[in-house]
Write an enzyme that holds these catalytic residues in place. Structure first.
Site, short mmCIF file in Angstrom:
data_model
loop_
_atom_site.label_atom_id
_atom_site.label_comp_id
_atom_site.label_asym_id
_atom_site.label_seq_id
_atom_site.Cartn_x
_atom_site.Cartn_y
_atom_site.Cartn_z
N ASP A 182 41.20 23.77 -25.31
CA ASP A 182 42.45 24.51 -25.51
C ASP A 182 42.52 25.62 -24.47
O ASP A 182 41.60 26.44 -24.37
CB ASP A 182 42.50 25.10 -26.92
CG ASP A 182 43.79 25.88 -27.17
OD1 ASP A 182 44.87 25.25 -27.19
OD2 ASP A 182 43.72 27.12 -27.31
N GLU A 266 45.59 19.72 -23.10
CA GLU A 266 47.01 19.61 -23.45
C GLU A 266 47.82 19.36 -22.18
O GLU A 266 47.50 19.90 -21.12
CB GLU A 266 47.50 20.91 -24.10
CG GLU A 266 46.89 21.20 -25.45
CD GLU A 266 47.27 22.58 -25.95
OE1 GLU A 266 48.08 22.68 -26.88
OE2 GLU A 266 46.76 23.56 -25.38
N CYS A 318 46.32 21.84 -39.11
CA CYS A 318 44.96 22.06 -39.61
C CYS A 318 44.09 20.89 -39.19
O CYS A 318 44.39 19.73 -39.51
CB CYS A 318 44.96 22.20 -41.13
SG CYS A 318 43.30 22.41 -41.84
N CYS A 321 42.56 19.06 -42.66
CA CYS A 321 43.35 18.25 -43.60
C CYS A 321 44.63 17.69 -42.99
O CYS A 321 45.27 16.83 -43.59
CB CYS A 321 43.70 19.06 -44.85
SG CYS A 321 44.82 20.45 -44.54
N CYS A 336 43.89 27.80 -43.69
CA CYS A 336 44.68 26.71 -44.29
C CYS A 336 44.82 26.96 -45.80
O CYS A 336 43.81 26.96 -46.53
CB CYS A 336 44.03 25.37 -44.03
SG CYS A 336 44.98 23.98 -44.72
N CYS A 339 43.62 23.40 -47.89
CA CYS A 339 42.23 22.98 -48.09
C CYS A 339 41.23 24.12 -47.98
O CYS A 339 40.04 23.93 -48.19
CB CYS A 339 41.86 21.88 -47.09
SG CYS A 339 41.84 22.45 -45.37
N ASP A 346 42.10 29.00 -31.61
CA ASP A 346 41.96 28.18 -30.41
C ASP A 346 40.96 27.04 -30.62
O ASP A 346 41.15 25.93 -30.09
CB ASP A 346 41.53 29.04 -29.22
CG ASP A 346 42.58 30.08 -28.86
OD1 ASP A 346 43.77 29.83 -29.14
OD2 ASP A 346 42.21 31.14 -28.33
#
Length: 359
Positions: A182, A266, A318, A321, A336, A339, A346
């Site tokens: 990232d 990315e 997330c 999950c 999250c 979960c 990052d």
């Protein structure tokens, strides 16, 4: 594969004059060939080719004796350069992109010439250039493979030789490890393995000195020698910052390629992102595109794989999950509510990037 080596040259005073003279003759020839192409199309509807123009060099030398002082292959390369510019123009037109018609080159935008086949010879610490002489060269690393071309570049008062050599790719041992990366502003790169690479922010660190030098340029009279000297000092500092950023990107990309068989990034639209004036300077200072480009070419020669994935929702998703957890840019941790998974923002994004690359 072709690999390029860049070395510093140390020409004496006469050699500097000859290199500058050769560069200027090539620039004038480039502009002349461009003008002839434009005139031929407007007046006769004819598109001149590389061979049409290259075959006129004997007549040109007879009419312009100064061209005889320039190696013949340099002149041929100028014709090839203008031909490549038109080929790229027609390709962009066909693809529906912004055409960018070839432009006439001022002295500030034409600073190199190329020996495409011969006319140069490398021996010990000397680079022999036809019509120029034996120029001292600093070989900070050996040249591997067979040299194919030699380009002489003048930049900010310094001279460089770029030697393109054909080498056999060096395959690294097979590796099945994969990593997601990232890219960010505060941290240049955060990996799915939890490794952090800080953004050195070289531009930010040199900003005060750059501003002072820019003010110095603004105060000088236009066209004066003192202004030219101030511009040269400012340009050298900008070059130093760029070299620092490039060196850091080389080191980080080398670590990725040596350690992983698959590296996932990315597929960011950097040109679109720098339109955000609050983050533009930090994004440019980080050098995301440079890091991806360096990793890609190193991976190709080493038998590794680089993948770029869709960046949408990598920070909001997330990684545990798969639920969307909306965050603002200031939220640096992922919590999250579905979960209970907690992680660095990052690092969570890097895991999502890896998952998309291996899906």
């Amino acid at each position: 594969m072709l690999i390029s080596y860049k070395y510093r040259l140390y020409p004496n005073r006469e050699q500097r004059k000859t290199i500058d003279f050769t560069t200027e003759r090539c620039r004038l020839l480039y502009n002349r060939l461009l003008d002839e192409r434009i005139h031929a199309y407007r007046e006769e509807g004819k598109s001149l080719t590389y061979y049409d123009q290259a075959n006129t060099f004997s007549e040109r030398k007879a009419a312009i004796p100064a061209l005889k002082q320039v190696h013949s292959q340099l002149l041929q390369d100028v014709a090839k350069r203008i031909d490549k510019a038109f080929q790229a123009f027609f390709r962009r037109v066909k693809a529906g992109e912004k055409p960018g018609f070839p432009r006439f080159k001022p002295a500030t935008q034409y600073n190199s010439f190329t020996y495409p086949q011969g006319g140069y010879k490398l021996e010990l610490n000397k680079l022999t250039l036809s019509k120029i002489g034996d120029v001292k060269i600093k070989l900070h690393r050996p040249v591997e493979g067979k040299i194919k071309t030699c380009t002489i570049i003048q930049k900010n008062g310094n001279y460089y030789a770029c030697l393109s050599a054909e080498v056999e790719p060096k395959q690294l041992p097979q590796c099945t490890d994969a990593v997601g990366v990232d890219l960010g502003v505060k941290m240049l790169a955060v990996t799915s393995d939890g490794e952090y690479f800080e953004s050195p922010a070289y531009l930010r660190k040199s900003e005060k000195r750059l501003k002072r030098l820019q003010r110095s340029v603004s105060r000088k009279k236009k066209g004066g020698n003192r202004r030219k000297k101030a511009i040269r000092v400012l340009a050298r500092l900008h070059e130093h910052v760029a070299n620092q950023r490039k060196d850091y990107a080389h080191k980080v990309s080398r670590q990725f390629v040596n350690r992983y068989g698959l590296i996932a990034f990315e597929d960011l639209n950097v040109l679109g992102m720098v339109k955000n004036h609050h983050l533009a300077k930090s994004i440019i200072d980080s050098g995301w595109s440079q890091l991806v480009a360096f990793t890609s070419y190193k991976a190709e020669s080493a038998g590794r794989v680089v993948k770029q994935v869709d960046p949408r929702h990598t920070s909001q998703l997330c990684s545990n999950c798969g639920q969307i957890v909306n965050k603002q840019l200031k939220d640096r941790e992922h919590h999250c509510p579905y979960c209970g998974f907690v992680a660095d923002r990052d690092e969570n994004a890097a895991v999502n990037i890896l998952k998309r690359a291996t899906a």
